[in-house]
Design an enzyme around this catalytic site. Structure first.
Site, mmCIF file in Angstrom:
data_model
loop_
_atom_site.group_PDB
_atom_site.id
_atom_site.type_symbol
_atom_site.label_atom_id
_atom_site.label_comp_id
_atom_site.label_asym_id
_atom_site.label_seq_id
_atom_site.Cartn_x
_atom_site.Cartn_y
_atom_site.Cartn_z
ATOM 1 N N HIS A 48 2.658 3.946 -16.031
ATOM 2 C CA HIS A 48 1.663 4.814 -14.951
ATOM 3 C C HIS A 48 0.188 4.816 -15.636
ATOM 4 O O HIS A 48 -0.184 5.373 -16.710
ATOM 5 C CB HIS A 48 1.715 6.333 -14.827
ATOM 6 C CG HIS A 48 0.830 7.070 -14.180
ATOM 7 N ND1 HIS A 48 0.842 6.733 -12.585
ATOM 8 C CD2 HIS A 48 -0.253 7.812 -14.115
ATOM 9 C CE1 HIS A 48 0.217 7.577 -12.112
ATOM 10 N NE2 HIS A 48 -0.758 8.005 -12.889
ATOM 11 N N ASN A 88 -9.247 -0.874 -5.519
ATOM 12 C CA ASN A 88 -9.999 0.443 -5.254
ATOM 13 C C ASN A 88 -9.627 1.351 -6.272
ATOM 14 O O ASN A 88 -8.710 1.444 -6.648
ATOM 15 C CB ASN A 88 -9.461 1.221 -3.814
ATOM 16 C CG ASN A 88 -9.653 0.146 -2.667
ATOM 17 O OD1 ASN A 88 -10.784 -0.627 -2.464
ATOM 18 N ND2 ASN A 88 -8.436 0.077 -1.648
ATOM 19 N N HIS A 99 -2.209 5.113 -8.818
ATOM 20 C CA HIS A 99 -1.495 4.589 -9.749
ATOM 21 C C HIS A 99 -2.112 2.863 -9.490
ATOM 22 O O HIS A 99 -1.913 2.377 -8.477
ATOM 23 C CB HIS A 99 -0.001 4.477 -9.586
ATOM 24 C CG HIS A 99 0.983 3.700 -10.446
ATOM 25 N ND1 HIS A 99 2.028 4.074 -10.969
ATOM 26 C CD2 HIS A 99 0.837 2.382 -10.778
ATOM 27 C CE1 HIS A 99 2.608 3.063 -11.779
ATOM 28 N NE2 HIS A 99 1.928 2.216 -11.591
ATOM 29 N N HIS A 101 -3.439 -0.425 -8.857
ATOM 30 C CA HIS A 101 -2.659 -1.619 -8.094
ATOM 31 C C HIS A 101 -3.961 -2.784 -7.570
ATOM 32 O O HIS A 101 -4.833 -2.177 -7.154
ATOM 33 C CB HIS A 101 -1.893 -1.162 -6.878
ATOM 34 C CG HIS A 101 -2.572 -0.235 -5.950
ATOM 35 N ND1 HIS A 101 -2.948 1.160 -6.347
ATOM 36 C CD2 HIS A 101 -3.562 -0.316 -4.905
ATOM 37 C CE1 HIS A 101 -3.518 1.642 -5.280
ATOM 38 N NE2 HIS A 101 -3.931 0.904 -4.378
ATOM 39 N N HIS A 103 -4.603 -5.253 -4.788
ATOM 40 C CA HIS A 103 -4.161 -5.750 -3.314
ATOM 41 C C HIS A 103 -4.483 -7.153 -3.448
ATOM 42 O O HIS A 103 -5.581 -7.695 -3.865
ATOM 43 C CB HIS A 103 -4.979 -5.173 -2.353
ATOM 44 C CG HIS A 103 -4.988 -3.526 -2.029
ATOM 45 N ND1 HIS A 103 -4.188 -3.151 -1.098
ATOM 46 C CD2 HIS A 103 -5.480 -2.493 -2.738
ATOM 47 C CE1 HIS A 103 -4.401 -1.905 -0.961
ATOM 48 N NE2 HIS A 103 -5.150 -1.351 -2.121
HETATM 49 P P1 AMP Z 1 -5.273 2.124 -1.747
HETATM 50 O O1 AMP Z 1 -5.974 2.628 -0.934
HETATM 51 O O2 AMP Z 1 -6.148 1.171 -2.737
HETATM 52 O O3 AMP Z 1 -4.700 3.276 -2.765
HETATM 53 O O4 AMP Z 1 -4.070 1.279 -1.365
HETATM 54 C C1 AMP Z 1 -2.764 1.929 -1.256
HETATM 55 C C2 AMP Z 1 -1.966 1.080 -0.646
HETATM 56 O O5 AMP Z 1 -0.596 1.292 -0.651
HETATM 57 C C3 AMP Z 1 -2.262 1.085 0.996
HETATM 58 O O6 AMP Z 1 -2.424 -0.347 1.491
HETATM 59 C C4 AMP Z 1 -0.631 1.414 1.639
HETATM 60 O O7 AMP Z 1 -0.299 0.832 2.690
HETATM 61 C C5 AMP Z 1 0.150 1.195 0.391
HETATM 62 N N1 AMP Z 1 1.437 1.950 0.231
HETATM 63 C C6 AMP Z 1 1.580 3.138 0.016
HETATM 64 N N2 AMP Z 1 3.199 3.545 0.204
HETATM 65 C C7 AMP Z 1 3.632 2.473 0.013
HETATM 66 C C8 AMP Z 1 4.939 1.946 -0.222
HETATM 67 N N3 AMP Z 1 6.001 3.068 -0.080
HETATM 68 N N4 AMP Z 1 5.319 0.707 -0.087
HETATM 69 C C9 AMP Z 1 4.527 -0.107 0.008
HETATM 70 N N5 AMP Z 1 3.258 0.002 -0.101
HETATM 71 C C10 AMP Z 1 2.854 1.401 0.181
HETATM 72 ZN ZN ZN Z 2 2.567 6.167 -11.292
#
Ligand code: AMP
Ligand code: ZN
Length: 113
Positions: A48, A88, A99, A101, A103
């Site tokens: 995390h 983001n 957490h 990530h 994209h």
């Molecule tokens: P952010 O706005 O950058 O935090 O993006 C979060 C992303 O996580 C969004 O594009 C959501 O569609 C995606 N997301 C949320 N929950 C899940 C999940 N269980 N599996 C796959 N993607 C997810």
């Molecule tokens: Zn986490």
């Protein structure tokens, strides 16, 4: 370290199912549940880290690994003419899941031609 109630920690632990693109000891990549492009997946560290703003110097190798996987996984997912990478960060950065990530978005976008 992982958090009990973090959705992406739960995905990393396999407690919430995901459509996996790649996995190793440190990193997981899975398709976004609400894709914004024909190809849309996320790359996360299994540990995390809240956001890019929380990254420490000792995370450099992990971040390098995540970035280094992007071209290979993008190709594997069908991006032939490039892709977009987005991180983001924080409330003002539009981050919804706290957490870290990356994209990766791509695939044919007919409205752009
Ligand atoms: P952010 O706005 O950058 O935090 O993006 C979060 C992303 O996580 C969004 O594009 C959501 O569609 C995606 N997301 C949320 N929950 C899940 C999940 N269980 N599996 C796959 N993607 C997810
Ligand atoms: Zn986490």
């Amino acid at each position: 370290m992982q958090l009990d109630d973090c959705i992406f920690c739960k995905i990393a632990r396999g407690e919430i199912p995901s459509s996996k693109v790649y996995e190793d000891d440190d990193v997981l990549a899975f398709r976004d549940i609400n894709p914004k492009a024909p190809v849309h997946f996320l790359i996360i560290p299994k540990q995390h880290i809240e956001s890019l703003a929380a990254v420490r110097p000792e995370d450099a190798a992990l971040l390098g690994k995540m970035i280094g996987l992007v071209p290979q996984l993008a190709r594997q997912e069908g991006c032939v003419n490039g892709f977009r990478t987005v991180i983001n960060t924080g409330r003002d950065g539009g981050q919804e899941v706290p957490h870290l990530h990356i994209h990766v978005l791509g695939g044919p976008q007919p409205w752009k031609h």
